[in-house]
Design a protein around this motif. Sequence first.
Motif, mmCIF file in Angstrom:
data_model
loop_
_atom_site.group_PDB
_atom_site.id
_atom_site.type_symbol
_atom_site.label_atom_id
_atom_site.label_comp_id
_atom_site.label_asym_id
_atom_site.label_seq_id
_atom_site.Cartn_x
_atom_site.Cartn_y
_atom_site.Cartn_z
ATOM 1 N N ARG A 91 0.807 -1.191 0.134
ATOM 2 C CA ARG A 91 0.162 0.086 -0.132
ATOM 3 C C ARG A 91 0.927 1.371 0.058
ATOM 4 N NH1 ARG A 91 -5.233 0.686 1.075
ATOM 5 N NH2 ARG A 91 -6.601 -1.313 0.970
ATOM 6 N N GLY A 92 2.211 1.016 0.375
ATOM 7 C CA GLY A 92 2.937 2.144 0.312
ATOM 8 C C GLY A 92 3.701 2.502 -1.008
ATOM 9 N N ASN A 93 4.234 3.639 -1.116
ATOM 10 C CA ASN A 93 5.068 4.052 -2.302
ATOM 11 C C ASN A 93 6.338 3.381 -2.053
ATOM 12 O OD1 ASN A 93 6.765 5.405 -4.271
ATOM 13 N ND2 ASN A 93 5.376 6.707 -4.682
ATOM 14 N N ILE A 94 6.784 2.364 -2.427
ATOM 15 C CA ILE A 94 8.135 1.621 -1.964
ATOM 16 C C ILE A 94 9.308 2.580 -2.432
ATOM 17 C CG2 ILE A 94 9.464 -0.394 -2.492
ATOM 18 C CD1 ILE A 94 7.001 -0.895 -0.863
ATOM 19 N N ILE A 126 16.851 0.729 -0.650
ATOM 20 C CA ILE A 126 16.639 -0.619 -1.171
ATOM 21 C C ILE A 126 17.644 -1.486 -1.349
ATOM 22 C CG2 ILE A 126 16.735 0.648 -3.480
ATOM 23 C CD1 ILE A 126 13.584 -1.614 -2.144
ATOM 24 N N THR A 127 18.911 -0.905 -1.943
ATOM 25 C CA THR A 127 19.976 -1.702 -2.096
ATOM 26 C C THR A 127 20.470 -2.690 -0.920
ATOM 27 O OG1 THR A 127 20.464 -0.317 -4.060
ATOM 28 C CG2 THR A 127 22.321 -1.859 -3.271
ATOM 29 N N LEU A 128 20.333 -1.707 0.056
ATOM 30 C CA LEU A 128 20.920 -2.275 1.223
ATOM 31 C C LEU A 128 20.239 -3.517 2.023
ATOM 32 C CD1 LEU A 128 21.788 0.720 3.506
ATOM 33 C CD2 LEU A 128 23.243 -0.360 1.699
ATOM 34 N N LEU A 129 18.951 -3.800 1.397
ATOM 35 C CA LEU A 129 18.082 -4.964 1.922
ATOM 36 C C LEU A 129 18.800 -6.259 1.481
ATOM 37 C CD1 LEU A 129 14.611 -3.836 1.385
ATOM 38 C CD2 LEU A 129 16.054 -3.549 3.447
ATOM 39 N N GLU A 130 19.412 -6.317 0.422
ATOM 40 C CA GLU A 130 20.101 -7.662 -0.090
ATOM 41 C C GLU A 130 20.965 -8.281 0.925
ATOM 42 O OE1 GLU A 130 21.706 -7.360 -4.079
ATOM 43 O OE2 GLU A 130 20.439 -5.651 -4.576
ATOM 44 N N LYS A 142 -6.311 -4.496 -5.623
ATOM 45 C CA LYS A 142 -5.967 -3.844 -6.905
ATOM 46 C C LYS A 142 -5.753 -2.697 -6.885
ATOM 47 C CE LYS A 142 -4.991 -8.304 -8.253
ATOM 48 N NZ LYS A 142 -3.612 -9.081 -8.269
ATOM 49 N N SER A 143 -6.472 -1.763 -6.005
ATOM 50 C CA SER A 143 -6.297 -0.442 -6.299
ATOM 51 C C SER A 143 -5.072 0.171 -5.817
ATOM 52 C CB SER A 143 -7.584 -0.042 -5.012
ATOM 53 O OG SER A 143 -6.858 -0.200 -3.737
ATOM 54 N N ILE A 144 -4.206 -0.514 -5.478
ATOM 55 C CA ILE A 144 -2.768 -0.082 -5.311
ATOM 56 C C ILE A 144 -1.769 -0.904 -5.842
ATOM 57 C CG2 ILE A 144 -0.914 0.575 -3.575
ATOM 58 C CD1 ILE A 144 -3.398 2.150 -3.269
ATOM 59 N N ALA A 145 -0.997 -0.240 -6.746
ATOM 60 C CA ALA A 145 0.069 -1.233 -7.568
ATOM 61 C C ALA A 145 0.658 -2.345 -6.593
ATOM 62 C CB ALA A 145 1.083 -0.130 -8.296
ATOM 63 N N LEU A 146 0.989 -3.273 -6.814
ATOM 64 C CA LEU A 146 1.717 -4.526 -6.043
ATOM 65 C C LEU A 146 3.216 -4.218 -6.061
ATOM 66 C CD1 LEU A 146 0.323 -7.707 -7.618
ATOM 67 C CD2 LEU A 146 -0.403 -6.613 -5.713
ATOM 68 N N VAL A 147 3.945 -4.762 -4.840
ATOM 69 C CA VAL A 147 5.307 -4.254 -5.066
ATOM 70 C C VAL A 147 6.252 -4.153 -6.184
ATOM 71 C CG1 VAL A 147 7.544 -5.413 -3.567
ATOM 72 C CG2 VAL A 147 5.133 -5.579 -2.639
ATOM 73 N N ASP A 148 6.744 -3.015 -6.075
ATOM 74 C CA ASP A 148 7.451 -2.840 -7.393
ATOM 75 C C ASP A 148 8.733 -3.998 -7.668
ATOM 76 O OD1 ASP A 148 9.833 -2.057 -6.038
ATOM 77 O OD2 ASP A 148 9.398 -0.090 -6.363
ATOM 78 N N ILE A 149 9.245 -4.124 -8.832
ATOM 79 C CA ILE A 149 10.185 -5.260 -8.939
ATOM 80 C C ILE A 149 11.505 -4.987 -8.395
ATOM 81 C CG2 ILE A 149 11.316 -3.892 -11.101
ATOM 82 C CD1 ILE A 149 10.530 -7.552 -11.044
ATOM 83 N N ALA A 150 11.912 -3.801 -8.021
ATOM 84 C CA ALA A 150 13.159 -3.378 -7.175
ATOM 85 C C ALA A 150 13.017 -4.205 -5.745
ATOM 86 C CB ALA A 150 13.519 -1.937 -6.875
ATOM 87 N N LEU A 151 11.755 -4.013 -5.306
ATOM 88 C CA LEU A 151 11.735 -4.654 -3.796
ATOM 89 C C LEU A 151 11.207 -6.251 -4.083
ATOM 90 C CD1 LEU A 151 11.654 -4.107 -0.911
ATOM 91 C CD2 LEU A 151 9.105 -3.884 -1.006
ATOM 92 N N ARG A 152 10.694 -6.559 -5.284
ATOM 93 C CA ARG A 152 10.388 -8.189 -5.254
ATOM 94 C C ARG A 152 11.557 -8.840 -5.477
ATOM 95 N NH1 ARG A 152 5.992 -11.184 -6.943
ATOM 96 N NH2 ARG A 152 4.588 -9.142 -7.034
ATOM 97 N N ARG A 153 12.525 -8.336 -6.223
ATOM 98 C CA ARG A 153 13.780 -9.111 -6.143
ATOM 99 C C ARG A 153 14.452 -9.521 -4.931
ATOM 100 N NH1 ARG A 153 19.105 -8.243 -7.428
ATOM 101 N NH2 ARG A 153 18.840 -5.820 -7.416
ATOM 102 N N ARG A 154 14.028 -8.598 -4.064
ATOM 103 C CA ARG A 154 15.003 -9.048 -2.732
ATOM 104 C C ARG A 154 14.085 -9.463 -1.568
ATOM 105 N NH1 ARG A 154 16.393 -4.107 -5.318
ATOM 106 N NH2 ARG A 154 18.659 -3.591 -5.524
ATOM 107 N N PHE A 155 12.956 -9.973 -2.096
ATOM 108 C CA PHE A 155 12.055 -10.500 -0.997
ATOM 109 C C PHE A 155 11.689 -11.958 -1.537
ATOM 110 C CE2 PHE A 155 11.653 -6.533 0.918
ATOM 111 C CZ PHE A 155 11.203 -6.790 2.207
ATOM 112 N N THR A 156 11.463 -12.792 -0.316
ATOM 113 C CA THR A 156 10.995 -14.178 -0.561
ATOM 114 C C THR A 156 9.795 -13.959 -0.231
ATOM 115 O OG1 THR A 156 13.182 -15.051 -0.003
ATOM 116 C CG2 THR A 156 11.391 -16.555 0.173
#
Length: 359
Positions: free
Chosen positions: A219-222, A230-234, A273-287
């Motif tokens: 729901r937030g603007n990631i 965002i890079t430090l999460l890896e 679906k009213s809020i865009a799903l997690v963007d690709i940058a965060l998706r790549r860093r999460f399981t």
Amino acid sequence: MNNLPKNIILYGPPGVGKTYSHKKLISILENGDSLDELENSKYKTLSFDTVKTEGRYQFLTFHQSYSYEDFVEGFRPNEEGNIHLEKGIFRDIAKIAKTNQEASTTKEIKRDFSELFRALIVDQVSDGERLSIQMKRSRFHITEITDKSILFDKDTGESKHSLSINTLRKMYENGRNNHIIGGLQPYYDALLEYLSENEKEIRTDELKNYYLIIDEINRGNISKIFGELITLLEEDKRLGEDNELMVTLPYSKEQFGVPKNLYIIGTMNTADKSIALVDIALRRRFTFVRMEPIEEFLPENVKKINAIIKERRGADYLIGHAYFIGNHDNEFVMKYKICPLLEEYFYGEDIETIFEGLI
């Protein structure tokens, strides 16, 4: 435990217990168990209770107005109307986790004077025993310890002498005798050397895990909230890892990194679906761990409703079992919770026709 992912998102349709299950997930991570245990409805969450009691857990919810300044740091007005730099929840828990991570490394430290003095001197002269201290050419014998003084006899006579405990403390903390010259100096020096032989100890604090729970993470603007972090999460870029990385925070100008013992757990409602799903940058860093309705807790009519929903709208819109766990009866739940949800799913259509005989 190091093999378990550091960033996890629990996702699924509404009512499958995503937010509720973060307690179970924390217990799983604490115990080093398999993520498959999330499906075990009888899994014990005692470890979560310990984590919460020890203050190793923070919970927050993302929303559309949530910002980097809320999450990391930013300038805010205080009660007097003055602008000051305020730390966000992510920076706070990362700092606490980093402090624990640094303390958990094996290191040689200087023992506290009071602890060492009691162990090597006070305890040795209790019950009337004497403690002999070697000097360069002779010895002296400690006979008694008072609140402020060390009483001793010289090796060559019975005359009583005393040394100041407070003066000895200052010498020990400074690492040398820079207080007494001449007179009783040889006795202080000998006692200081006796303590210094045992002043070092190897200490390792327990490495503990810390957890940041982000409910409704999609729901937030990631990009806005995480910013350059965002890079430090890896996992390989966490502090203490092979490719550790730090950045300079824009407001405080301090160096910041994400410690390896900080877990970030998010929840995501796939029906929203009213809020865009997690963007690709965060998706790549999460399981991503999908959660499904537990059939054994669903009434028979809801199982059939779910079959229709899955066929017409997809699995992201199924009705979860959490609606039917509580104090309300099923009739109440169907009328005031499930039916409004179905009307939203099938907006503009006649749900009584679609689900004839089921609602």
